[in-house]
Design a protein around this motif. Structure first.
Motif, PDB file in Angstrom:
ATOM      1  N   UNK A 217      51.172  43.603  21.067  1.00 51.82           N
ATOM      2  CA  UNK A 217      50.024  42.975  21.745  1.00 51.82           C
ATOM      3  C   UNK A 217      49.964  42.210  23.020  1.00 51.82           C
ATOM      4  N   UNK A 218      51.284  42.257  23.399  1.00 51.43           N
ATOM      5  CA  UNK A 218      51.430  41.642  24.780  1.00 51.43           C
ATOM      6  C   UNK A 218      51.803  42.496  25.904  1.00 51.43           C
ATOM      7  N   UNK A 219      51.071  41.990  27.081  1.00 51.47           N
ATOM      8  CA  UNK A 219      51.438  42.882  28.426  1.00 51.47           C
ATOM      9  C   UNK A 219      51.582  41.719  29.508  1.00 51.47           C
ATOM     10  N   UNK A 220      52.591  41.908  30.260  1.00 50.20           N
ATOM     11  CA  UNK A 220      52.835  40.947  31.223  1.00 50.20           C
ATOM     12  C   UNK A 220      53.023  41.720  32.593  1.00 50.20           C
ATOM     13  N   UNK A 221      52.705  41.051  33.836  1.00 49.36           N
ATOM     14  CA  UNK A 221      52.683  41.930  34.904  1.00 49.36           C
ATOM     15  C   UNK A 221      53.048  41.038  36.234  1.00 49.36           C
ATOM     16  N   UNK A 222      53.937  41.514  36.943  1.00 56.18           N
ATOM     17  CA  UNK A 222      54.216  40.454  38.316  1.00 56.18           C
ATOM     18  C   UNK A 222      53.748  41.669  39.755  1.00 56.18           C
ATOM     19  N   UNK A 223      53.348  41.200  40.647  1.00 55.78           N
ATOM     20  CA  UNK A 223      53.118  41.891  41.770  1.00 55.78           C
ATOM     21  C   UNK A 223      53.244  41.355  43.150  1.00 55.78           C
ATOM     22  N   UNK A 224      53.367  41.979  44.169  1.00 57.08           N
ATOM     23  CA  UNK A 224      53.289  41.557  45.508  1.00 57.08           C
ATOM     24  C   UNK A 224      53.008  42.553  46.483  1.00 57.08           C
ATOM     25  N   UNK A 225      52.156  41.836  47.353  1.00 57.83           N
ATOM     26  CA  UNK A 225      51.448  42.840  48.408  1.00 57.83           C
ATOM     27  C   UNK A 225      51.559  42.073  49.692  1.00 57.83           C
ATOM     28  N   UNK A 226      52.012  43.038  50.824  1.00 61.57           N
ATOM     29  CA  UNK A 226      52.208  42.505  51.971  1.00 61.57           C
ATOM     30  C   UNK A 226      51.090  43.465  53.057  1.00 61.57           C
ATOM     31  N   UNK A 227      50.503  42.744  53.874  1.00 60.67           N
ATOM     32  CA  UNK A 227      49.716  43.252  54.847  1.00 60.67           C
ATOM     33  C   UNK A 227      50.278  42.784  56.104  1.00 60.67           C
ATOM     34  N   UNK A 228      50.668  43.868  57.110  1.00 58.19           N
ATOM     35  CA  UNK A 228      51.578  43.536  58.259  1.00 58.19           C
ATOM     36  C   UNK A 228      50.421  43.526  59.446  1.00 58.19           C
ATOM     37  N   UNK A 229      50.684  42.707  60.290  1.00 60.98           N
ATOM     38  CA  UNK A 229      49.700  42.295  61.355  1.00 60.98           C
ATOM     39  C   UNK A 229      48.282  42.297  61.320  1.00 60.98           C
ATOM     40  N   UNK A 230      47.828  41.443  60.573  1.00 58.44           N
ATOM     41  CA  UNK A 230      46.457  41.554  59.901  1.00 58.44           C
ATOM     42  C   UNK A 230      45.571  40.806  61.258  1.00 58.44           C
ATOM     43  N   UNK A 231      44.612  41.483  61.826  1.00 59.83           N
ATOM     44  CA  UNK A 231      43.633  40.798  62.676  1.00 59.83           C
ATOM     45  C   UNK A 231      42.321  40.602  61.856  1.00 59.83           C
ATOM     46  N   UNK A 232      41.820  39.398  61.840  1.00 59.91           N
ATOM     47  CA  UNK A 232      40.210  39.080  61.633  1.00 59.91           C
ATOM     48  C   UNK A 232      39.425  38.899  62.950  1.00 59.91           C
ATOM     49  N   UNK A 233      38.550  39.761  63.153  1.00 53.49           N
ATOM     50  CA  UNK A 233      37.740  39.862  64.431  1.00 53.49           C
ATOM     51  C   UNK A 233      36.358  39.455  64.249  1.00 53.49           C
ATOM     52  N   UNK A 234      35.699  38.423  65.082  1.00 51.65           N
ATOM     53  CA  UNK A 234      34.358  38.249  64.631  1.00 51.65           C
ATOM     54  C   UNK A 234      33.706  38.295  66.325  1.00 51.65           C
ATOM     55  N   UNK A 235      32.829  38.985  66.695  1.00 58.97           N
ATOM     56  CA  UNK A 235      31.893  38.858  67.832  1.00 58.97           C
ATOM     57  C   UNK A 235      33.016  39.364  68.948  1.00 58.97           C
ATOM     58  N   UNK A 236      33.817  40.442  68.604  1.00 64.22           N
ATOM     59  CA  UNK A 236      34.804  40.931  69.374  1.00 64.22           C
ATOM     60  C   UNK A 236      36.024  39.955  69.824  1.00 64.22           C
ATOM     61  N   UNK A 237      36.204  39.034  69.104  1.00 56.78           N
ATOM     62  CA  UNK A 237      37.249  37.997  69.409  1.00 56.78           C
ATOM     63  C   UNK A 237      38.005  37.822  68.040  1.00 56.78           C
ATOM     64  N   UNK A 238      39.551  37.873  68.240  1.00 53.91           N
ATOM     65  CA  UNK A 238      40.228  37.634  67.230  1.00 53.91           C
ATOM     66  C   UNK A 238      40.373  36.471  66.690  1.00 53.91           C
ATOM     67  N   UNK A 239      40.030  35.885  65.652  1.00 52.41           N
ATOM     68  CA  UNK A 239      40.031  34.395  65.164  1.00 52.41           C
ATOM     69  C   UNK A 239      41.097  34.124  64.199  1.00 52.41           C
ATOM     70  N   UNK A 240      41.889  34.987  63.726  1.00 47.48           N
ATOM     71  CA  UNK A 240      43.068  34.813  62.875  1.00 47.48           C
ATOM     72  C   UNK A 240      44.006  36.157  63.029  1.00 47.48           C
TER      73      UNK A 240
END
Length: 374
Positions: A217-240
């Motif tokens: 009846x038991x299930x366990x899980x671990x995970x890891x995700x990496x996103x490389x060189x993420x850019x968050x862009x608003x109104x043509x400008x990179x804000x993060x």
């Protein structure tokens, strides 16, 4: 009637494997689908409730909303021969500024040897405990996944390669996944003061690894995700910009009557100029329910804690307590109702005016949904 355990569904078909497949042309080609018709209202007109930052609008007291939870999906599975198969899934929901159809899955699978397969194309990012069927409401006990946890990582699919291996470790059934490719991208919507912002998230590479163990009846899980060189862009400008690392750990117990589940996530954002990481955060939920024949009442508690410099200084730990019930009316159809109270800052669940944000009010949301598979 009892709905099936979440982790009894085959990974290749996701939660759609529980639906009754319809043979269209040949025994090796099957089509199935899922959907949710949901309605949400709240106790305030000062903030719009939504289930994801990818939604540009939501529900208020005077304007209840059918788009927060409603969605429709269609999936085709084809077995080409003993080695090769293909899966395609189209999906419609409110996200990224409209409700146009998206392709969530479109991949070719090769079973290279017993228990191990290789996929190429568009696949789901295996970020969470319920990632494989996070869109399929019928496969879940609650009305919606806790936004505090499932709203933190918004990319649901990527284009690239994925390896899946299933094997035994003593008395345990193990599954390991390795994924790599390019994220499909998404938009986010939020308000800062009187201004409404739309941002684009872009990343050149995404990598993910997950490992799960199941016994009884038991299930366990671990995970890891990496996103490389993420850019968050608003109104043509990179804000993060920076590298985004996402860690998750979850555990589930389900004996057919009692269901208990918990998941904890850690996000670490490696950004220049941010002492604590621009979008660092932690979140978790605890949920439990009990099946009384066709009816399952449940309760869920979740928290989101902002840790990074990129969050407004006024945003405190957000807490949500949800109480609901699921009723399996007939085969392949369930009705759900849920009441939740959100406190400690409006955060990602709302698009709110400045006054409402600063007051950090307690807000209630009332939801009803019809989940189905076919």
């Amino acid at each position: 009637m009892q709905f099936q355990k979440a982790f009894s569904f085959p990974l290749i078909a996701g939660a759609l494997a529980i639906s009754s497949s319809h043979v269209l042309a040949a025994p090796d080609f099957r089509v199935s689908g899922f959907g949710t018709l949901g309605y949400v209202t709240t106790d305030t007109d000062n903030a719009e409730y939504r289930s994801s930052l990818r939604q540009h609008k939501g529900a208020t007291d005077s304007n209840g909303d059918w788009g927060v939870d409603s969605r429709l999906g269609l999936q085709a599975n084809s077995t080409i021969n003993d080695t090769f198969s293909a899966v395609a899934q189209g999906f419609i929901s409110r996200r990224d500024g409209d409700s146009s159809p998206d392709i969530e899955w479109l991949f070719l699978q090769a079973d290279i040897f017993e228990g191990t397969s290789l996929r190429a194309g568009r696949m789901l990012v295996p970020t969470f405990l319920l990632s494989d069927f996070r869109h399929v409401g019928y496969a879940q006990h609650w009305l919606r996944s806790p936004v505090e946890v499932y709203g933190t990582f918004l990319n649901t699919s990527f284009d690239g390669l994925q390896g899946v291996s299933r094997f035994s470790l003593g008395d345990f059934n193990a599954t390991a996944q390795l994924s790599g490719g390019q994220a499909t991208g998404n938009k986010k919507y939020f308000a800062i003061g009187p201004d409404f912002f739309e941002t684009d998230e872009e990343s050149d590479r995404i990598y993910s690894a997950s490992f799960s163990l199941q016994q009884g009846d038991w299930t366990g899980r671990v995970g890891y995700t990496h996103m490389n060189d993420v850019e968050i862009i608003s109104r043509g400008q990179t804000i993060n910009s920076g590298n985004d690392d996402f860690f998750s750990a979850g555990i589930q117990y389900d004996n057919g009557s009692l269901l208990a589940m918990s998941e904890h996530i850690w996000r670490r954002w490696d950004a220049d100029g941010a002492e604590n990481g621009a979008l660092d955060s932690e979140a978790f939920y605890l949920t439990a329910g009990y099946r009384f024949g066709d009816v399952m009442p449940y309760i869920t508690y979740s928290e989101f804690s902002p840790k990074g410099d990129g969050y407004p200084s006024s945003l405190d730990t957000r807490k949500t307590t949800a109480i609901g019930a699921r009723w399996d009316v007939v085969r392949n159809l369930a009705v759900k109702a849920q009441v939740e109270e959100i406190s400690g800052g409006v955060g990602d669940q709302f698009i709110a005016n400045t006054e409402h944000q600063l007051r950090q009010p307690t807000t209630q949301a009332y939801s009803i949904a019809l989940d189905f598979i076919f």
